[in-house]
Write a protein that holds these residues in place. Sequence first.
Motif, PDB file in Angstrom:
ATOM      1  N   ALA A  84       5.211   8.012   0.949  1.00 40.73           N
ATOM      2  CA  ALA A  84       4.616   7.813   2.275  1.00 40.73           C
ATOM      3  C   ALA A  84       3.586   8.895   2.580  1.00 40.73           C
ATOM      4  N   VAL A  85       3.906  10.146   2.261  1.00 40.88           N
ATOM      5  CA  VAL A  85       2.995  11.260   2.564  1.00 40.88           C
ATOM      6  C   VAL A  85       1.731  11.179   1.720  1.00 40.88           C
ATOM      7  N   VAL A  87      -6.209  -4.256   4.024  1.00 37.66           N
ATOM      8  CA  VAL A  87      -5.419  -4.653   5.189  1.00 37.66           C
ATOM      9  C   VAL A  87      -5.716  -3.744   6.386  1.00 37.66           C
ATOM     10  N   LEU A  88      -5.867  -2.453   6.159  1.00 35.80           N
ATOM     11  CA  LEU A  88      -6.188  -1.551   7.270  1.00 35.80           C
ATOM     12  C   LEU A  88      -7.573  -1.849   7.837  1.00 35.80           C
ATOM     13  N   PRO A 129       0.041  -0.610  -3.482  1.00 34.31           N
ATOM     14  CA  PRO A 129       0.966  -1.719  -3.733  1.00 34.31           C
ATOM     15  C   PRO A 129       0.612  -2.541  -4.967  1.00 34.31           C
ATOM     16  N   ALA A 130      -0.680  -2.685  -5.256  1.00 32.54           N
ATOM     17  CA  ALA A 130      -1.080  -3.459  -6.430  1.00 32.54           C
ATOM     18  C   ALA A 130      -0.622  -2.777  -7.715  1.00 32.54           C
ATOM     19  N   ILE A 131      -0.704  -1.435  -7.758  1.00 26.82           N
ATOM     20  CA  ILE A 131      -0.261  -0.712  -8.944  1.00 26.82           C
ATOM     21  C   ILE A 131       1.262  -0.709  -9.030  1.00 26.82           C
ATOM     22  N   ALA A 132       1.944  -0.530  -7.894  1.00 26.08           N
ATOM     23  CA  ALA A 132       3.410  -0.565  -7.903  1.00 26.08           C
ATOM     24  C   ALA A 132       3.916  -1.923  -8.373  1.00 26.08           C
ATOM     25  N   GLN A 183       4.743   3.020   1.182  1.00 22.40           N
ATOM     26  CA  GLN A 183       3.279   3.012   1.238  1.00 22.40           C
ATOM     27  C   GLN A 183       2.774   2.396   2.544  1.00 22.40           C
ATOM     28  N   ILE A 184       3.406   1.321   2.964  1.00 17.37           N
ATOM     29  CA  ILE A 184       3.020   0.667   4.220  1.00 17.37           C
ATOM     30  C   ILE A 184       3.251   1.617   5.399  1.00 17.37           C
ATOM     31  N   ALA A 185       4.384   2.318   5.374  1.00 19.01           N
ATOM     32  CA  ALA A 185       4.675   3.281   6.446  1.00 19.01           C
ATOM     33  C   ALA A 185       3.640   4.400   6.452  1.00 19.01           C
TER      34      ALA A 185
END
Length: 254
Positions: free
Chosen positions: A153-154, A97-98, A197-200, A224-226
């Motif tokens: 996030a970090v 996505v990025l 996200p796929a693993i979460a 994760q997105i943040a």
Amino acid sequence: MKWPRDRGTDVSALKIKTCFFEKDPSVSLYRRAFAEVAGTLLLVFCVVSAGIAIQRVTSSHVATLAVLALVTGGALCGLVVAFGDASGGHFNPLITVLQWISGDRDIRCTMAYVIGQCAGGVVGALLANVLLAGERPATYPPTDVLHLMAAEAVTTAGLMIVIFGCMRGQRVMTGPFAVAAWLTAALLAFPACYMNPAIALSATWAAGVVALPVSRALLLILAQIAGAAGALAVISIAYPRAKPAEPDSQVAEA
């Protein structure tokens, strides 16, 4: 204007050698997306299997963390090296996505990759459950949600900075090893993090110590997105994109 048949990656079209881009974007998108499915499936399978197996031989929290960190880093490094030329070796929707936000990948390719990554991850988790007869925990350990999301996030921001720093710095072969090193270090320091996200999402189907309730998985994905958004800002400052060169007369012909 004449363009290549599949402009999945502008960077590859410009013939810039870098990691996390497929070697030949003219290869069928189905084949490239399949590499993402297979890679994510194997990655999640290794992580879930390791979590189930280590839980059966020891109750040591330190041993469990060390095993999961080493398995995650080692498996990802090997899979990126194996599938990198085929698809770019993302196995993580945030990377894909990025790249799309940065203008390096079109929406069709992005959707195919992300769907494939999520589907492959779920199948990998279910396969590990079946082969190792894993059971989902009846209860989940209480966790401070705010601290958990901050750590997620970090660590995710750090992972994306490593990936895109290697990519824009044109570190062709160092990317997989840099990513594996960051993941190993981050998982030892913050063992509750997933950074993908796929693993979460897959963890909501998984058994063993990596399993997640749906509510917690959704919070981690938001974090994760943040983190990914923050990483993109950092990379944009550290590695400003050069203006694209004007196409020559042959490419620009109608």
